[in-house]
Structures are given as structure tokens and as C-alpha cells.
Design an enzyme around this catalytic site. Sequence first.
Site, PDB file in Angstrom:
ATOM      1  N   SER A 260       0.848  -1.191   0.000  1.00  0.00           N
ATOM      2  CA  SER A 260       0.000   0.000   0.000  1.00  0.00           C
ATOM      3  C   SER A 260       0.883   1.240   0.000  1.00  0.00           C
ATOM      4  O   SER A 260       2.113   1.136   0.010  1.00  0.00           O
ATOM      5  CB  SER A 260      -0.890   0.023   1.248  1.00  0.00           C
ATOM      6  N   LYS A 261       0.239   2.390   0.011  1.00  0.00           N
ATOM      7  CA  LYS A 261       0.986   3.663  -0.029  1.00  0.00           C
ATOM      8  C   LYS A 261       1.994   3.759   1.109  1.00  0.00           C
ATOM      9  O   LYS A 261       3.011   4.428   0.982  1.00  0.00           O
ATOM     10  CB  LYS A 261       0.008   4.836   0.063  1.00  0.00           C
ATOM     11  N   ARG A 262       1.702   3.108   2.201  1.00  0.00           N
ATOM     12  CA  ARG A 262       2.625   3.143   3.344  1.00  0.00           C
ATOM     13  C   ARG A 262       4.020   2.656   2.960  1.00  0.00           C
ATOM     14  O   ARG A 262       5.003   3.010   3.570  1.00  0.00           O
ATOM     15  CB  ARG A 262       2.110   2.233   4.471  1.00  0.00           C
ATOM     16  N   HIS A 263       4.081   1.795   1.957  1.00  0.00           N
ATOM     17  CA  HIS A 263       5.367   1.217   1.569  1.00  0.00           C
ATOM     18  C   HIS A 263       6.098   2.070   0.539  1.00  0.00           C
ATOM     19  O   HIS A 263       7.054   1.623  -0.084  1.00  0.00           O
ATOM     20  CB  HIS A 263       5.167  -0.190   1.010  1.00  0.00           C
ATOM     21  N   GLY A 264       5.628   3.289   0.351  1.00  0.00           N
ATOM     22  CA  GLY A 264       6.277   4.140  -0.647  1.00  0.00           C
ATOM     23  C   GLY A 264       5.407   4.201  -1.884  1.00  0.00           C
ATOM     24  O   GLY A 264       4.194   4.047  -1.807  1.00  0.00           O
TER      25      GLY A 264
END
Length: 480
Positions: A260-264
Site C-alpha cells: 500500500s501507499k505506506r510502503h512508498g
Amino acid sequence: MHPNIPYNETFRLRPQMIMIRTRFAPSPTGFLHIGGARTALFAWAFARHHGGRFILRVEDTDVARSTPEAVQAILDGMEWLGLTPDEGPFYQMRRMDRYRAAIDQLLASGHAYPCYTTPGELERMREEQRARGQKPRYDGTWRPEPGKTLPVPPAGARPAIRFRNPAEGVVAWRDLVKGPIEIANAELDDLVIARQDGTPTYNFCVVVDDWDMRITHVIRGDDHVNNTPRQINIFKALGAEVPWFAHLSMILGNDGTKLSKRHGAVSVMQYHEDGYLPEAVLNYLARLGWSHGDDEMFSMRQFCDWFDLDHITPSAAQFNTEKLNWLNAHYIQQADDERLAGLVRPRLEARGVAVGKTPSLQAIIGVYKKRAVNLNELADVAETFFIDLEPNAELLARHLTPEARPALAGFIAGLEDVPWEAPAIAALIERCIGEHGLKMPRLAMPLRILLTGRTQTPSVDAVVALFPREMALRRLSVVL
Ligand code: GLU
């Protein structure tokens, strides 16, 4: 071709007899994300490997969520990666008449039937089933059976159309990634294939398209595994050949949770923004769930030569930003300086940096590219050559020591007439430190700071030589 013919026999021994056709079928509800790009890459490579065709189909029937911007974002992402379709893009919204004709075909053959159960009734039905601890499903009120008398349709009501799923037996296929899969028909509901307003539903359009587009291999994410038995039944009811299926496992983030966006960055074009080369992203994606021995670095030509479905792992792949960075650094080093300059220049211009003829951006990149992990880093260092650089007082105070000043003055004097090339400049540096009994960093550090504002650079003589002589003299002389 038929699913009962063993895969190897069909595609290994007699590939010349089959025109492989794969497709990528994104729903344009957002950007092209990493998972979608990997699916597209595998479908593309499989077609390339077999001399087949790769088709792009935009599944835009969800009008509430599809946008023209998302269509464009997907096309841009694929173009950037070089995943050019041989056919398409085709748009489902332009194929409505075809889906209606296929629904009429199923109604006529008894594989579909009108259903007058209203959404409200369906909701009540489901609630009651849940209350009884049962799995919610359509109760079959309007499903025709031999000897069954159907209720009288309510006057003026428009029916939904349901697929008459076989009541017995199993749906089985040999998934080319996951192996044999079997689902009992009793588990499958009678799917709505056209809503009350006449619009066809997703699972139905996919089948009609895969049939019409003569897709031989459906390669897609395993979030669609549950759709496959329903789709196989629809293929059969239409009298269409059932394609092969290969369901790719999902991609997890660095920490093992869903990407997800959390991973970049998750949008492919974000990687473009962040200064990755397409060949690095492609090479990286190719290894996400597929392997060829221990090979980590390979060209797309090699990938297409090697690619097969046998070496796709059924387990989830894990995203690893460090490995992507490692690949990107490698491809930057390999890339032609002129090409890199062409990619870095617009990044500098976007920052308002005017890139002139001298210093030469291409030469700067040639010297710096061994150290850069991405194009933005190259732009950062290149920028310092084109702007008015204020000497960093704090760094100078630390590194331009009283002992170094006379050596610097000697170097500046020597620069006036030294041949303007790195070896001669290196010899001048050696002479100056020798004359003043200094170690190399004592002079090299102030040179780096004055010329580039940084304490780390490639070989300092090469950096000096990147500047026109006058400019180097100007930058170095400010402290004298
Ligand atoms: N449109 C679907 C999606 O974007 C893919 C359908 C398919 O590949 O069959 O998830």
C-alpha cells in the site's frame, strides 16, 4: 486448444500450432499500480516468448469509479514501461451491444433467465439466511426447472438476467500457477449477468471479451480466482473455448503486509517521478514472483526468451525497495550519458535551473553516474554546476584550515595555465599538497566544498575539469 490437453504437450511441443493471445484488462479506477504493472509485464512477456499477441482491454463498465484520467494514467504507465499492446486498447463501454447480444444468446439457449426479485427482497432474503446461520444466496425463485411453474412476472417490472449455473458437478481447471483447482457448482450462485437497467455485469463482460478476443491465456491477479469458476461456466454455456488461467499471487510490502501507499510509491509513474529508469523497474518486477535460476539482472529481451509460467511461484512476492534501488543504480551506470542527460535536463528545468552548454550536463553525468541511485540524485548534483553557489560558511570553517590556504592559493595560481584535463589537474593537486606537506583531503575537501557545495564528490580532479576554467577559478577564488 482445450483445458484437458496437457499444458506441456500443447505449448511446449507444438507451439507453432497455437497463436498465443494474452491480455491485460485493467479497470481504470486509479493509476497503474505495481501489481497491475507486474501482471501486464507477465502477460506481455508470455505473448512475446511465444511469438503471440498481447491485447490491452480497458474494463471501464464501472462508470461511477472509472475516469478518463485513470485511463490516461494506465496508458502512460504502460508506455513508460514499453509494454506496448499489439491490439487495443479496447474499451468495454463501447461493446455494450455485443454483451446484449451474448445475453440474448444465453436466454435463447436456456442458460439464462429473467429474475424479478427486487433488490429489497434480495436484501430480506439474505438477512433471513444469515439469521439462520446460512450462507446468503439467491433462493432460485425465478430459476426455471423442468416441471416447475414459475411465478407470474409483476406487471411493468423489468427483470435482471441471471446465469443459470449448473446445479451439480464441479468446475475444475488446472491453474498454470496454482495447480489444479476444483469448485463444486453447488457453491456457486446464479450470477446476475445483466442488471434491471440492462447493463451487463463485470464477470459476464470479461468472458465475452476473452472469447471474442480469442484469449488463450488469462494471466491475472489471484484476487480473481473466485471469479474463474463462474466465468468457466459462462464460457461453456456460450459454446466458447475455455482459456488457460494463470493466477498471480499478490505482492506484499517490505514488512509482509499488503502493498500500500505506506510502503512508498505504488503508482508506476511515481517511480518515474522518483527517478527510476524503466528498465530497472521492469527488471525488478520480472523477479517479483518469477525466477530464472539465480539471475537478477537481465534485459527484457532475455526475459522474453526465458519467461514461462512454470517458474512463477504460487506464494506471495515481497516488495524490496533496496533491491529496486540496487538495480536502478546498476542501470544508471550502464546507461548512455547522453540519454541520462536527456532525462535529467527536464528535471532541472522543472526546478527552474537554466541548463546551458557549459558546464556540459552530459559530462557531469558521466563523472557522477557511478554514485547515483536515481535520476533525482543526479539532478541534485548537476544543479550545483548551474546555479550561483554560495560557499557554505560552516563547511568551509571546518575544512579550509590555515595550513590548507597556501596550498589552495598555489592550486588556483597553477590552474591559470594547466592543460584543462583531469590528469594534468590531478598532477597539479599532487604538486600543491607535496609543496605544503599536506595529505590529500586537506586540499581536496575545500576544493569540493567551493566547487560543488558538497564534501563528497567523485575524484576531485575530474570534478574540477567539468567546469570551464574561468568558472572554476571564480568559485575557488571567493575565499582568497
Ligand atoms: N479488470 C480487472 C481488474 O482490474 C481484471 C480482470 C481480469 O483480468 O480478468 O482487476
